[in-house]
Scaffold this motif. Structure first.
Motif, PDB file in Angstrom:
ATOM      1  N   THR A  43      35.860  54.966 -81.749  1.00 17.16           N
ATOM      2  CA  THR A  43      35.940  56.248 -82.459  1.00 17.16           C
ATOM      3  C   THR A  43      34.986  56.284 -83.646  1.00 17.16           C
ATOM      4  O   THR A  43      34.578  57.363 -84.072  1.00 17.16           O
ATOM      5  CB  THR A  43      37.374  56.530 -82.946  1.00 17.16           C
ATOM      6  OG1 THR A  43      37.794  55.496 -83.829  1.00 17.16           O
ATOM      7  CG2 THR A  43      38.325  56.642 -81.780  1.00 17.16           C
ATOM      8  N   LEU A  45      31.951  55.439 -83.602  1.00 13.93           N
ATOM      9  CA  LEU A  45      30.677  55.983 -83.120  1.00 13.93           C
ATOM     10  C   LEU A  45      30.674  57.505 -83.162  1.00 13.93           C
ATOM     11  O   LEU A  45      29.698  58.122 -83.584  1.00 13.93           O
ATOM     12  CB  LEU A  45      30.403  55.498 -81.696  1.00 13.93           C
ATOM     13  CG  LEU A  45      30.185  54.009 -81.527  1.00 13.93           C
ATOM     14  CD1 LEU A  45      30.077  53.661 -80.055  1.00 13.93           C
ATOM     15  CD2 LEU A  45      28.952  53.563 -82.270  1.00 13.93           C
ATOM     16  N   GLY A  46      31.758  58.107 -82.712  1.00 20.29           N
ATOM     17  CA  GLY A  46      31.846  59.569 -82.732  1.00 20.29           C
ATOM     18  C   GLY A  46      31.796  60.125 -84.138  1.00 20.29           C
ATOM     19  O   GLY A  46      31.144  61.149 -84.395  1.00 20.29           O
ATOM     20  N   GLU A  47      32.461  59.468 -85.055  1.00 18.59           N
ATOM     21  CA  GLU A  47      32.443  59.929 -86.442  1.00 18.59           C
ATOM     22  C   GLU A  47      31.044  59.797 -87.034  1.00 18.59           C
ATOM     23  O   GLU A  47      30.596  60.661 -87.793  1.00 18.59           O
ATOM     24  CB  GLU A  47      33.446  59.129 -87.265  1.00 18.59           C
ATOM     25  CG  GLU A  47      34.889  59.402 -86.881  1.00 18.59           C
ATOM     26  CD  GLU A  47      35.869  58.436 -87.513  1.00 18.59           C
ATOM     27  OE1 GLU A  47      35.430  57.494 -88.214  1.00 18.59           O
ATOM     28  OE2 GLU A  47      37.074  58.605 -87.290  1.00 18.59           O
ATOM     29  N   VAL A  49      28.184  59.954 -85.367  1.00 21.40           N
ATOM     30  CA  VAL A  49      27.347  61.002 -84.771  1.00 21.40           C
ATOM     31  C   VAL A  49      27.648  62.347 -85.423  1.00 21.40           C
ATOM     32  O   VAL A  49      26.738  63.127 -85.718  1.00 21.40           O
ATOM     33  CB  VAL A  49      27.562  61.061 -83.241  1.00 21.40           C
ATOM     34  CG1 VAL A  49      26.920  62.292 -82.642  1.00 21.40           C
ATOM     35  CG2 VAL A  49      27.014  59.803 -82.588  1.00 21.40           C
ATOM     36  N   GLU A  50      28.921  62.601 -85.667  1.00 19.18           N
ATOM     37  CA  GLU A  50      29.300  63.862 -86.309  1.00 19.18           C
ATOM     38  C   GLU A  50      28.716  63.952 -87.723  1.00 19.18           C
ATOM     39  O   GLU A  50      28.192  64.996 -88.128  1.00 19.18           O
ATOM     40  CB  GLU A  50      30.817  63.985 -86.358  1.00 19.18           C
ATOM     41  CG  GLU A  50      31.296  65.310 -86.912  1.00 19.18           C
ATOM     42  CD  GLU A  50      32.812  65.419 -86.904  1.00 19.18           C
ATOM     43  OE1 GLU A  50      33.299  66.449 -87.390  1.00 19.18           O
ATOM     44  OE2 GLU A  50      33.490  64.502 -86.425  1.00 19.18           O
TER      45      GLU A  50
END
Length: 87
Positions: A43, A45-47, A49-50
């Motif tokens: 998770t 990684l997603g944060e 990228v965001e």
């Protein structure tokens, strides 16, 4: 009602199966927890990228604000930069 057979050989087979089933259950539970922890670690990684996307959009908005006052094409250029930042 008896849980295990009275015949020693049958009782031993039944006990082996029960122990094997419990061991497999424990192993699968452990694997499930390991997979859960690995997915939880992803998770981040997603944060990241965001956050990077927000920084890029903020950069486009800042540049659009800077060129917005330019004569003749400033408004159109700023509009295009803002649209690029949103997409």
């Amino acid at each position: 009602m008896r849980l295990y057979p009275e015949v020693p050989a049958a009782r031993l087979r039944t006990l082996r199966r029960d122990v094997t089933a419990l061991a497999l259950l424990g192993l699968l539970a452990w694997i499930g927890l390991e997979v859960h922890d690995a997915v939880e670690a992803l998770t981040v990684l997603g944060e990241g990228v965001e956050d990077a996307g927000g920084a890029v959009q903020g950069g486009f908005d800042a540049v659009a604000g800077s060129v917005g006052g330019a004569p003749v094409i400033g408004d159109r250029l700023a509009e295009g930069l803002r649209a690029a930042g949103e997409s």
